[in-house]
Write an enzyme that holds these catalytic residues in place. Structure first.
Site, PDB file in Angstrom:
ATOM      1  N   GLU A  41       0.869  -1.169   0.000  1.00 31.91           N
ATOM      2  CA  GLU A  41       0.000   0.000   0.000  1.00 31.91           C
ATOM      3  C   GLU A  41       0.912   1.227   0.000  1.00 31.91           C
ATOM      4  OE1 GLU A  41      -2.827   0.198   3.211  1.00 31.91           O
ATOM      5  OE2 GLU A  41      -3.568   2.141   2.508  1.00 31.91           O
ATOM      6  N   ARG A 284       5.160 -13.056   9.565  1.00 28.87           N
ATOM      7  CA  ARG A 284       5.865 -11.800   9.321  1.00 28.87           C
ATOM      8  C   ARG A 284       7.298 -11.896   9.818  1.00 28.87           C
ATOM      9  NH1 ARG A 284       2.119  -7.664   8.982  1.00 28.87           N
ATOM     10  NH2 ARG A 284       3.630  -6.020   9.330  1.00 28.87           N
ATOM     11  N   LYS A 294       4.529   1.009   9.937  1.00 35.12           N
ATOM     12  CA  LYS A 294       4.646   2.259   9.181  1.00 35.12           C
ATOM     13  C   LYS A 294       4.254   3.445  10.051  1.00 35.12           C
ATOM     14  CE  LYS A 294       3.598   0.272   4.650  1.00 35.12           C
ATOM     15  NZ  LYS A 294       2.426  -0.041   3.822  1.00 35.12           N
TER      16      LYS A 294
HETATM   17  P1  ATP Z   1       2.812  -2.186   8.179  1.00 37.55           P
HETATM   18  O1  ATP Z   1       2.109  -3.138   9.113  1.00 37.55           O
HETATM   19  O2  ATP Z   1       4.241  -1.974   8.487  1.00 37.55           O
HETATM   20  O3  ATP Z   1       2.082  -0.909   7.974  1.00 37.55           O
HETATM   21  P2  ATP Z   1       1.615  -3.409   5.930  1.00 37.55           P
HETATM   22  O4  ATP Z   1       1.410  -4.849   6.057  1.00 37.55           O
HETATM   23  O5  ATP Z   1       0.422  -2.553   6.143  1.00 37.55           O
HETATM   24  O6  ATP Z   1       2.848  -2.951   6.792  1.00 37.55           O
HETATM   25  P3  ATP Z   1       1.684  -3.356   3.084  1.00 37.55           P
HETATM   26  O7  ATP Z   1       2.128  -2.253   2.220  1.00 37.55           O
HETATM   27  O8  ATP Z   1       0.245  -3.681   3.136  1.00 37.55           O
HETATM   28  O9  ATP Z   1       2.220  -3.018   4.529  1.00 37.55           O
HETATM   29  O10 ATP Z   1       2.533  -4.664   2.816  1.00 37.55           O
HETATM   30  C1  ATP Z   1       2.814  -5.167   1.545  1.00 37.55           C
HETATM   31  C2  ATP Z   1       3.146  -6.618   1.670  1.00 37.55           C
HETATM   32  O11 ATP Z   1       4.263  -6.804   2.524  1.00 37.55           O
HETATM   33  C3  ATP Z   1       1.995  -7.398   2.277  1.00 37.55           C
HETATM   34  O12 ATP Z   1       1.835  -8.574   1.532  1.00 37.55           O
HETATM   35  C4  ATP Z   1       2.450  -7.674   3.675  1.00 37.55           C
HETATM   36  O13 ATP Z   1       1.894  -8.850   4.160  1.00 37.55           O
HETATM   37  C5  ATP Z   1       3.971  -7.749   3.513  1.00 37.55           C
HETATM   38  N1  ATP Z   1       4.625  -7.407   4.771  1.00 37.55           N
HETATM   39  C6  ATP Z   1       4.460  -6.289   5.509  1.00 37.55           C
HETATM   40  N2  ATP Z   1       5.179  -6.346   6.640  1.00 37.55           N
HETATM   41  C7  ATP Z   1       5.830  -7.542   6.620  1.00 37.55           C
HETATM   42  C8  ATP Z   1       6.727  -8.205   7.520  1.00 37.55           C
HETATM   43  N3  ATP Z   1       7.107  -7.651   8.674  1.00 37.55           N
HETATM   44  N4  ATP Z   1       7.193  -9.427   7.160  1.00 37.55           N
HETATM   45  C9  ATP Z   1       6.837  -9.994   6.003  1.00 37.55           C
HETATM   46  N5  ATP Z   1       5.996  -9.429   5.124  1.00 37.55           N
HETATM   47  C10 ATP Z   1       5.489  -8.214   5.416  1.00 37.55           C
HETATM   48 MG    MG Z   2      -1.292  -3.679   4.810  1.00 35.92          MG
END
Ligand code: ATP
Ligand code: MG
Length: 580
Positions: A41, A284, A294
């Site tokens: 995102e 994760r 984030k």
């Molecule tokens: P955050 O929780 O840090 O805001 P998010 O999951 O909202 O991160 P996205 O931009 O939605 O961020 O993530 C893009 C992809 O990266 C998704 O498929 C998510 O599952 C993966 N992802 C995010 N954080 C991790 C992590 N710590 N380990 C592995 N994959 C991750």
């Molecule tokens: Mg997300």
């Protein structure tokens, strides 16, 4: 760019549970090819956790001869920004991956809209007039079923009319939603008539004012995967509970059987290969001594607790890159951490170990002095100039050699001298000897002081110990590094360390927050001296400063005239000693 050296052709095929599923699907003929996607995102910068997902999705596509798309999951216009879109693209490229196609969930808004109308016509969705608060009250709890919305049994025509008027902007934000009609008694709360669309009169970073209704994540994500023919939709464990909804959306809409819904793409000539995707969840990446949400990273930036998104102490990919970490270290981390469904916290030292292992093989050696003490060699003339030949890499002759200037005036590390040596100190002391790396054996004859401070050592160099001489191999206990004070170049050295002092900065016991756990010593800037062949390195080149650690020529600030180096990692783990 290629895979890291450690994963070269000889590396055994990886066998985590996801790769095993992919293998089975190919072997059974369920799929003839593999398509994955990385779906960030654009509401912030990518961090270390994302690199795990990037390495997994792009890695699987590469290993099995498939495709991986980069898809921006841009369904939440308030928080999204084109600045993030550009940074994310740069980060993925920096990691060495090339996406098959660049897509946006917003590319599909028209298809998603048609799919929503189809769900209404099929009796699977309805327009609901409950407020957000009422929806919450109706939803029920984990132990109690929810209650049906009074609008749940609206007729198809009324629903279609209202939904079209939602799109036309007739209603205020939050006044109505489009909801799936599934099961208010479902044990899984995600299936209790979840919202599919909400009204948001907010301009979108990609579609501008074209839309005032936006699809919800679960709806948009499942259908985006279906549109792109994603075979294996890999996401993190928190989406496990969403999988029944993901499947519901895919199964009810049946995009792969309904080309008419895809017409908006066909008309625009957008290639698609609609298929039925399968969601698979993995754990994760969590790492101690850091924060990775984030929201918290944004707070660190906004509250000026760090210098910006690319502050070299940040776990953002921009920060990690600026620090000087090579992308191969993130590949290696992904490999070492592996893929499973087990949640765990990885020790920060595992990441640092990956950096050291990659840089030990990759980084050329140079000499630098970061806490300088002047040495004058009294038995060489003032005019003495010499050029000594050093290998660029001790374990790799192919990396060639470099010339290191030498004269009667040198810098050595202040801590390599002790006026009153403690037991076991094998470096320089009054009357004692030490080996100057690659130059000969030095003896300290006199210590010049200004008050209590040692300002200069007057020494002699044993002529018989010079390179190529008979006594060149004469044993002395210590060897120290040095920089010629006449030809060396003053340099700004930024000594970075971990950003937090505690393993779990998120632990809010006693009303504390991660802000209270910042490491006051996470940056220390000193002026040192580097050999000329370090000053001329290109920006972002990592080197090992012998005996000091791994450093990189600063991405933005380094110039040959005014060298600036970031410490990427120390040679050994100093934190393990502290903890033990
Ligand atoms: P955050 O929780 O840090 O805001 P998010 O999951 O909202 O991160 P996205 O931009 O939605 O961020 O993530 C893009 C992809 O990266 C998704 O498929 C998510 O599952 C993966 N992802 C995010 N954080 C991790 C992590 N710590 N380990 C592995 N994959 C991750
Ligand atoms: Mg997300």
């Amino acid at each position: 760019m290629s895979e890291p050296a450690s994963a070269a052709d000889t590396a055994p095929a990886r066998t985590d549970f996801i790769r095993n599923i992919v293998r089975e699907d190919l072997a059974s003929g369920k799929h003839t090819h593999v398509n994955t996607r990385f779906p960030p995102e654009p509401n912030g910068y990518l961090h270390l956790g994302h690199s795990k997902s990037i390495c997994l999705n792009f890695g699987i596509a590469a290993e099995f001869g498939g495709h991986c798309n980069l898809r921006f999951d841009d369904t939440n216009p308030e928080k999204e920004d084109a600045e993030y879109v550009e940074a994310i693209k740069e980060d993925v490229r920096w990691l060495g991956f090339a996406w098959h196609e660049l897509r946006h969930a917003s590319d599909y808004f028209e298809v998603l809209y048609l799919a929503a109308e189809q769900l209404i016509r099929d009796g699977h969705a309805f327009v609901c007039d409950l407020s957000a608060e009422e929806v919450r009250q109706y939803r029920g709890t984990l132990t109690e079923p929810g209650r049906e919305s009074p609008y749940r049994h609206r007729g198809v025509e009324e629903n279609l009319d209202l939904f079209r008027r939602m799109r036309a902007g007739e209603f205020a934000d939050g006044a109505r939603t489009l909801r799936a009609r599934i099961d208010m008694a479902a044990g899984n709360i995600n299936l209790r008539d979840p919202a599919l669309y909400r009204i948001k009169k907010v301009p979108h970073q990609a579609t501008g004012d074209a839309w005032c209704i936006y699809p919800m994540y679960d709806f948009a994500h499942a259908l985006s995967d279906a549109i792109e023919g994603i075979t294996h939709s890999l996401c993190t464990l928190e989406f496990e509970d969403h999988r029944p909804l993901y499947d519901w959306v895919v199964d009810q809409v049946r995009l792969h059987e309904r080309p008419e819904l895809l017409k908006p793409l066909t008309d625009r000539g957008v290639p698609f290969e609609a298929a039925k995707p399968r969601q698979i969840e993995f754990s994760r990446l969590n790492i101690n001594y850091t924060v990775m949400s984030k929201r918290k990273l944004l707070a660190l930036v906004n509250e000026k607790l760090v210098a910006g998104w690319d502050d070299p102490r940040m776990p953002t990919l921009q920060g990690i890159r600026r620090r000087g970490v090579p992308p191969e270290a993130l590949h290696l981390l992904a490999e070492r951490v592996g893929i499973s469904k087990q949640n765990s916290v990885i020790d920060f030292s595992v990441f640092e170990g990956c950096i050291r292992d990659v840089l030990d093989a990759k980084a050329e050696r140079r000499m630098a002095v970061i806490d300088p003490l002047k040495v004058t060699i009294t038995n060489l003339p003032e005019s003495h100039r010499e050029s000594l030949t050093f290998p660029n890499h001790p374990k790799d002759e192919a990396r060639g050699q470099r010339e290191v200037p030498f004269s009667n005036s040198l810098w050595i590390e202040r801590e390599d001298f002790m006026e009153t040596p403690v037991k076991g100190f094998h470096r320089l002391a009054p009357g004692g000897e030490v080996r100057l790396r690659g130059a000969g054996i030095l003896k300290c004859d006199a210590v010049i002081k200004d008050g209590d401070t040692v300002v200069e050592l007057r020494c002699t160099l044993d002529p018989e110990s010079r390179p190529g001489m008979e006594g060149a191999n004469r044993k002395v206990k210590g060897t120290i590094h040095w920089v010629c004070a006449k030809a060396g170049v003053p340099a700004e050295i930024r000594l970075y360390d971990r950003l937090f002092t505690v393993e779990d900065p998120d632990d809010d016991e006693g009303g504390k927050s991660y802000r209270d756990h910042l490491n006051p010593d996470s940056i220390r800037v000193v002026t040192g001296h580097v050999e000329p062949a370090a000053a001329t390195l290109a920006n972002e080149t990592a080197v090992q400063f012998e005996r000091l650690g791994y450093f990189a020529a600063e991405r933005h600030d380094h110039t040959p005239e005014r060298p600036v180096f970031n410490r990427v990692a120390t040679l050994r783990d100093g934190w393990a000693a502290k903890a033990g």
